[in-house]
Design an enzyme around this catalytic site. Structure first.
Site, short mmCIF file in Angstrom:
data_model
loop_
_atom_site.label_atom_id
_atom_site.label_comp_id
_atom_site.label_asym_id
_atom_site.label_seq_id
_atom_site.Cartn_x
_atom_site.Cartn_y
_atom_site.Cartn_z
N LYS A 152 0.86 -1.19 0.00
CA LYS A 152 0.00 0.00 0.00
C LYS A 152 0.90 1.24 0.00
O LYS A 152 1.54 1.56 1.00
CB LYS A 152 -0.91 0.02 1.24
N GLU A 209 10.17 1.09 10.49
CA GLU A 209 11.24 2.07 10.24
C GLU A 209 10.60 3.44 10.44
O GLU A 209 9.83 3.89 9.60
CB GLU A 209 11.79 1.85 8.82
N CYS A 262 14.09 10.64 6.65
CA CYS A 262 14.12 10.23 8.07
C CYS A 262 15.54 10.29 8.64
O CYS A 262 15.72 10.52 9.83
CB CYS A 262 13.62 8.80 8.23
N GLU A 317 11.65 16.24 14.63
CA GLU A 317 12.02 16.12 13.22
C GLU A 317 11.35 17.27 12.43
O GLU A 317 10.13 17.42 12.46
CB GLU A 317 11.46 14.77 12.75
C1 SIN Z 1 14.09 7.38 4.76
O1 SIN Z 1 13.89 8.57 4.78
O2 SIN Z 1 13.52 6.66 5.56
C2 SIN Z 1 14.97 6.69 3.76
C3 SIN Z 1 16.21 7.33 3.47
C4 SIN Z 1 17.28 6.40 2.95
O3 SIN Z 1 17.05 5.26 2.57
O4 SIN Z 1 18.42 6.86 2.96
#
Ligand code: SIN
Length: 475
Positions: free
Chosen positions: A172, A247, A281, A379
């Site tokens: 999804k 994650e 992230c 963040e």
């Molecule tokens: C992410 O922002 O979770 C992935 C970034 C990455 O794979 O470097």
């Protein structure tokens, strides 16, 4: 206009409650739709994946690997086209988008190879006549929920290991960016995966998520997204003890020691902070610089950030695209205003423009950041680099670890002993030492603390889709 569809049991379908409009965040223009699917579509997709599992999991790893390699080749052949779709639905510059497709393909390649090494083992027994075998087998039907910031790579890094081990899959994609995933699945169909092995459902996250966490045929859920949603999915799936990979959010520190190669530190900080306009992230969110080099580092960073070209990702030379939506834009601006109210100075940037559905924010460097500012605690997910001084290595580690997140951390030093101290004491799943771009298919990616559970990529990324079975034999 692109007209995306669900892909269920080898068929392209458009059922659901109307459509979801996909808009270009650089222009506000509508450029595609996908069906707004829900419980029915998700259930059909899960059932198709369950029906396909026995045959797919019995194939040899060499057969599965060959299909993955075909998919890999098609992804690379069509990387420009996929990249254009990706840029139009989420905004990142075309060169970065094409780079993301290459990054995605590298996961498919890696796992197609690595699955050939999903070895079990035999263990010497303590009793005569006993044989102890440990086997690896695929977990079963896997569902994924993936985010908008890496619409290609996050799906690839989940589908590839799952299929390589013999699992079947229901994906999804994010509501804001489903069309990249649709295109990738079209290529998977062309590669020749049997029907039901890969399924894709677009639509309501809550309705589809509920099926993923409660349907008895689902054996694993793999999710990339916010810590808050990750916790919600964990609660929902606790009843079934679902195997989870999560994650989640990050809030990465970048530490620059006084003995760092300054140009390398600035280049590494730029790579980490401004990739994907800071919507990553693992991107650096807060920068700690040792007092004696504070002014020089800040000035160099501001000079580099000020040169970045902001604009529509399809235009030549653009390095910073738009933020993905109004909410993203408002959060970035709020972090900057809050920092300024609490005493930070804008060295470069510090403002943006949100109009007619397009959301641009100028690359921003803030000096005089302090621990009470939002930007140093949450963040930001935008192109804002707050710089704060520190005195000792111990203080830098304390500041860096003072967070509920533990995804990625970076530091710059030429000293082996100081670097070893930092590397060993930072509570993060990924540490970049003189390296602002550590992500790669061969290495385990994932976080400690509230940044998640499990790893993607590397050998650990394969293990995540395997069950361990111990067989005790009396001969
Ligand atoms: C992410 O922002 O979770 C992935 C970034 C990455 O794979 O470097």
């Amino acid at each position: 206009m692109l007209d995306g569809k669900h892909y269920i049991n080898g068929e392209w379908l458009s059922s659901g409650d109307g459509v979801i409009e996909v808009k270009n965040p650089a222009t506000g223009e509508l450029f595609g739709t996908v069906p707004n699917g829900g419980k029915d579509e998700a259930t059909r997709a899960v059932e198709a994946a369950a029906a396909a599992f026995p045959e797919w999991s019995r194939k040899t790893v060499y057969e599965r690997s060959a299909l993955l390699m075909k998919w890999h080749d098609l992804l690379l052949e069509q990387k420009e086209e996929i990249g254009r779709i990706l840029t139009m639905e989420m905004g990142k510059p075309l060169s970065e988008a094409i780079g993301e497709v290459e990054y995605s393909a590298s996961f498919v390649h890696w796992f197609a190879e690595e699955a050939k090494r999903m070895y079990g083992r035999t263990i010497p027994a303590s009793k005569e006549g006993k044989r102890i075998q440990v086997n690896k087998q695929p977990v079963g039907v896997v569902a994924s929920i993936t985010p908008w910031n890496f619409p290609a790579a996050m799906i690839a890094r989940k589908i590839a290991p799952a299929l390589a081990t013999g699992c079947t899959f229901v994906a999804k994609p994010a509501k804001l960016t489903p069309l990249t995933a649709v295109k990738m699945v079209e290529l998977a169909e062309q590669a020749g995966f049997p029907k039901g092995v890969i399924n894709l459902v677009t639509g309501s996250a809550s309705a589809i998520g509920e099926v993923f966490t409660t349907h008895p045929d689902i054996r694993k859920l793999t999710f990339t997204g916010s810590t808050e949603i990750g916790k919600e999915l964990m609660k929902q799936s606790s009843e079934r003890m679902l195997n989870l990979s999560l994650e989640l959010g990050g809030h990465a520190p970048i530490i620059v020691l006084e003995d760092a190669d300054l140009d390398l530190a600035v280049a590494g900080t730029m790579a980490s902070k401004f990739r994907n306009a800071g919507q990553t992230c693992v991107c650096g969110n807060r920068i700690y610089v040792q007092e004696s080099i504070l002014d020089e580092f800040t000035e160099k960073l501001a000079q580099a950030a000020g040169k970045l070209k902001v604009g529509n990702g399809l235009d030549e030379g653009v390095e910073i695209g738009p933020l993905v939506d109004q909410g993203g834009y408002e959060k970035v601006d709020q972090h900057v205003r809050d920092a300024v109210d609490k005493g930070a100075k804008i060295v470069v940037g510090g403002e943006g423009k949100a109009e007619n559905g397009s959301y641009f924010y100028n690359p921003t460097v803030l000096s005089g950041a302090s621990s009470d500012m939002l930007v140093m605690n949450e963040e930001t997910f935008g192109p804002v680099a707050p710089v704060m001084p520190f005195k000792t290595d111990e203080e830098a580690v304390k500041l860096a670890n003072d967070t509920r997140f533990g995804l990625a951390a970076y530091f710059f030093t030429e000293s082996m002993s100081r670097g070893t101290y930092l590397a060993e004491n930072l509570e993060y799943g990924i540490v970049g030492w003189n390296d602002g771009a550590p992500s790669t298919a061969q290495a385990p990616f994932g976080g400690m603390k509230e940044s998640g559970i499990g790893r993607e990529g590397g050998q650990e990324g394969l293990e995540a889709f395997l069950e361990t079975k111990y067989i005790s034999i009396q001969v």
